[in-house]
Design an enzyme around this catalytic site. Sequence first.
Site, PDB file in Angstrom:
ATOM      1  N   CYS A 182     -18.674  -2.391  -9.632  1.00  0.00           N
ATOM      2  CA  CYS A 182     -17.334  -2.659  -9.090  1.00  0.00           C
ATOM      3  C   CYS A 182     -16.786  -4.025  -9.490  1.00  0.00           C
ATOM      4  O   CYS A 182     -15.583  -4.257  -9.405  1.00  0.00           O
ATOM      5  CB  CYS A 182     -17.345  -2.518  -7.577  1.00  0.00           C
ATOM      6  SG  CYS A 182     -17.770  -0.862  -7.041  1.00  0.00           S
TER       7      CYS A 182
ATOM      8  N   HIS B  29     -10.875  -6.252  -4.628  1.00  0.00           N
ATOM      9  CA  HIS B  29     -11.525  -4.966  -4.884  1.00  0.00           C
ATOM     10  C   HIS B  29     -11.265  -4.058  -3.681  1.00  0.00           C
ATOM     11  O   HIS B  29     -11.311  -4.499  -2.533  1.00  0.00           O
ATOM     12  CB  HIS B  29     -13.027  -5.170  -5.071  1.00  0.00           C
ATOM     13  CG  HIS B  29     -13.782  -3.896  -5.215  1.00  0.00           C
ATOM     14  ND1 HIS B  29     -13.350  -2.858  -6.017  1.00  0.00           N
ATOM     15  CD2 HIS B  29     -14.941  -3.470  -4.637  1.00  0.00           C
ATOM     16  CE1 HIS B  29     -14.210  -1.868  -5.936  1.00  0.00           C
ATOM     17  NE2 HIS B  29     -15.183  -2.201  -5.107  1.00  0.00           N
TER      18      HIS B  29
ATOM     19  N   ASN C  43     -12.160   3.870  -3.448  1.00  0.00           N
ATOM     20  CA  ASN C  43     -12.841   2.866  -4.266  1.00  0.00           C
ATOM     21  C   ASN C  43     -13.000   3.407  -5.688  1.00  0.00           C
ATOM     22  O   ASN C  43     -13.780   4.321  -5.923  1.00  0.00           O
ATOM     23  CB  ASN C  43     -14.209   2.565  -3.640  1.00  0.00           C
ATOM     24  CG  ASN C  43     -14.979   1.483  -4.377  1.00  0.00           C
ATOM     25  OD1 ASN C  43     -14.621   1.101  -5.490  1.00  0.00           O
ATOM     26  ND2 ASN C  43     -16.030   0.989  -3.750  1.00  0.00           N
TER      27      ASN C  43
HETATM   28  O1  UT7 Z   1     -17.620  -1.053  -4.137  1.00  0.00           O
HETATM   29  C1  UT7 Z   1     -18.897  -1.523  -3.915  1.00  0.00           C
HETATM   30  C2  UT7 Z   1     -18.957  -2.222  -2.653  1.00  0.00           C
HETATM   31  N1  UT7 Z   1     -19.040  -1.261  -1.585  1.00  0.00           N
HETATM   32  C3  UT7 Z   1     -18.682  -1.647  -0.365  1.00  0.00           C
HETATM   33  O2  UT7 Z   1     -18.200  -2.735  -0.199  1.00  0.00           O
HETATM   34  C4  UT7 Z   1     -18.942  -0.700   0.769  1.00  0.00           C
HETATM   35  C5  UT7 Z   1     -19.417  -1.489   1.961  1.00  0.00           C
HETATM   36  N2  UT7 Z   1     -19.722  -0.691   3.093  1.00  0.00           N
HETATM   37  C6  UT7 Z   1     -18.802  -0.032   3.825  1.00  0.00           C
HETATM   38  O3  UT7 Z   1     -17.654  -0.011   3.492  1.00  0.00           O
HETATM   39  C7  UT7 Z   1     -19.229   0.606   5.118  1.00  0.00           C
HETATM   40  O4  UT7 Z   1     -20.543   0.190   5.442  1.00  0.00           O
HETATM   41  C8  UT7 Z   1     -19.175   2.144   5.113  1.00  0.00           C
HETATM   42  C9  UT7 Z   1     -17.734   2.611   5.071  1.00  0.00           C
HETATM   43  C10 UT7 Z   1     -19.928   2.678   3.905  1.00  0.00           C
HETATM   44  C11 UT7 Z   1     -19.826   2.705   6.370  1.00  0.00           C
HETATM   45  O5  UT7 Z   1     -19.194   2.181   7.514  1.00  0.00           O
HETATM   46  P1  UT7 Z   1     -20.056   1.639   8.743  1.00  0.00           P
HETATM   47  O6  UT7 Z   1     -19.106   1.238   9.773  1.00  0.00           O
HETATM   48  O7  UT7 Z   1     -20.980   0.609   8.186  1.00  0.00           O
HETATM   49  O8  UT7 Z   1     -20.813   2.936   9.206  1.00  0.00           O
HETATM   50  P2  UT7 Z   1     -22.374   3.199   9.256  1.00  0.00           P
HETATM   51  O9  UT7 Z   1     -22.920   3.357   7.879  1.00  0.00           O
HETATM   52  O10 UT7 Z   1     -22.969   2.174  10.122  1.00  0.00           O
HETATM   53  O11 UT7 Z   1     -22.403   4.601   9.973  1.00  0.00           O
HETATM   54  C12 UT7 Z   1     -21.974   4.766  11.306  1.00  0.00           C
HETATM   55  C13 UT7 Z   1     -22.137   6.212  11.691  1.00  0.00           C
HETATM   56  C14 UT7 Z   1     -23.500   6.769  11.378  1.00  0.00           C
HETATM   57  O12 UT7 Z   1     -23.870   7.613  12.446  1.00  0.00           O
HETATM   58  P3  UT7 Z   1     -24.908   7.116  13.563  1.00  0.00           P
HETATM   59  O13 UT7 Z   1     -26.156   6.780  12.807  1.00  0.00           O
HETATM   60  O14 UT7 Z   1     -24.257   5.924  14.201  1.00  0.00           O
HETATM   61  O15 UT7 Z   1     -25.027   8.314  14.454  1.00  0.00           O
HETATM   62  C15 UT7 Z   1     -23.283   7.581  10.137  1.00  0.00           C
HETATM   63  O16 UT7 Z   1     -24.194   8.643  10.013  1.00  0.00           O
HETATM   64  O17 UT7 Z   1     -21.188   7.028  10.970  1.00  0.00           O
HETATM   65  C16 UT7 Z   1     -21.885   8.110  10.330  1.00  0.00           C
HETATM   66  N3  UT7 Z   1     -21.211   8.433   9.095  1.00  0.00           N
HETATM   67  C17 UT7 Z   1     -20.198   9.299   9.040  1.00  0.00           C
HETATM   68  N4  UT7 Z   1     -19.594  10.057   9.959  1.00  0.00           N
HETATM   69  C18 UT7 Z   1     -18.580  10.834   9.564  1.00  0.00           C
HETATM   70  C19 UT7 Z   1     -21.436   7.938   7.880  1.00  0.00           C
HETATM   71  N5  UT7 Z   1     -20.572   8.472   6.983  1.00  0.00           N
HETATM   72  C20 UT7 Z   1     -19.800   9.322   7.686  1.00  0.00           C
HETATM   73  C21 UT7 Z   1     -18.724  10.166   7.328  1.00  0.00           C
HETATM   74  N6  UT7 Z   1     -18.143  10.888   8.300  1.00  0.00           N
HETATM   75  N7  UT7 Z   1     -18.248  10.251   6.069  1.00  0.00           N
END
Ligand code: UT7
Length: 323
Positions: A114, A250, A280
């Site tokens: 990225c 980004h 993204n």
């Molecule tokens: O371009 C390269 C750089 N990339 C980035 O900068 C990405 C950085 N990371 C992020 O943007 C975020 O961490 C994400 C958008 C990927 C995830 O957001 P988050 O607030 O960190 O969520 P999480 O991974 O902590 O997940 C929270 C919950 C989980 O459920 P539990 O374990 O709390 O029950 C996940 O299983 O959300 C669940 N989850 C989803 N639910 C519905 C994860 N993906 C999804 C989804 N739909 N698509």
Amino acid sequence: MAIRSILAGVGAYLPDRAVSNDELARTVETSDEWIRERTGIRQRYIAAPHETAAFMATAAARAALADAGAGPAEVDAIILATSTPDQAFPATALRVQAALGVTKGFGFDIAAACAGFIYALSVADSMLRTGQARGALVIGSEVYSRIMNWQDRGTCVLFGDGAGAVFLRADEDAGRTDRGILSTHLHAQGTLGDILYVDGAVGRHDKPGHLVMNGREVFRHAVVRLAEAVAEALAANGLTQRDIDWLVPHQANLRIIDAMGRKLGLPPERVVITVDRHANTSAASVPLALAEARKDGRIRNGDLVLMEALGGGLTWGSALVRM
Ligand code: UT7
């Protein structure tokens, strides 16, 4: 007089097909509400089979050349950032060179995920400043839809396809007018390679090559590293947050973008946002956002633009440009 790289033209290409969150929610367990709340993404563009990295890059490059009033004869270098090339070789940059009818100079691809566009911009700027080229196309082009694990809701909702390009012109007088690329700053930390990676490539026939991400970890590093990169860029140029007219970040997550805007004390209307529509697009995200804000008249000549990105590697960096 020192040579500066002027950002003479911008261009973009997005695939024809837009895919909404609701459409994705039909095949993977997710919801429009979750995706919007956690990322700000409403839709993404997904490439058709013919819309490869080279195809989209060529379209974006053509638009950037037209915007600059330049023809193929002015192109000495094509530096293309992609993690999803058409082939292992020739470089995607050279497929673009051929398609554009450029018959001289050189070209190569850069794989910095990225942060690829910032890396490519930095390399091109160095080459222009040292006289190795006078006109350079810098392109980010990605088809992440082809490296998605479409069963992994934690990643497949986050990415999209597209291409963005800029045409840089060497200018001997730019130092006096303070125009052009003021500085770029690149960083990498290979020890963090396992928090965001693709688990295969053409050299690994045992693996299909799908993107794997520990989103929380990447998020944590992004907020810290990008803030450092921004501070570094300002300090290197004797500037302060108040001098910045536009942040072109980004486009990974609206929450990261908002945090950066707040850190810089920039009102939301000074931050260019495309993540809601493009998702993204990795190396394409910064030039796509730049092209949009340039084309719609928001970013004007004389404006100070700060770009930043972070991606798999980890790689990250910034670029400060006076338009
Ligand atoms: O371009 C390269 C750089 N990339 C980035 O900068 C990405 C950085 N990371 C992020 O943007 C975020 O961490 C994400 C958008 C990927 C995830 O957001 P988050 O607030 O960190 O969520 P999480 O991974 O902590 O997940 C929270 C919950 C989980 O459920 P539990 O374990 O709390 O029950 C996940 O299983 O959300 C669940 N989850 C989803 N639910 C519905 C994860 N993906 C999804 C989804 N739909 N698509």
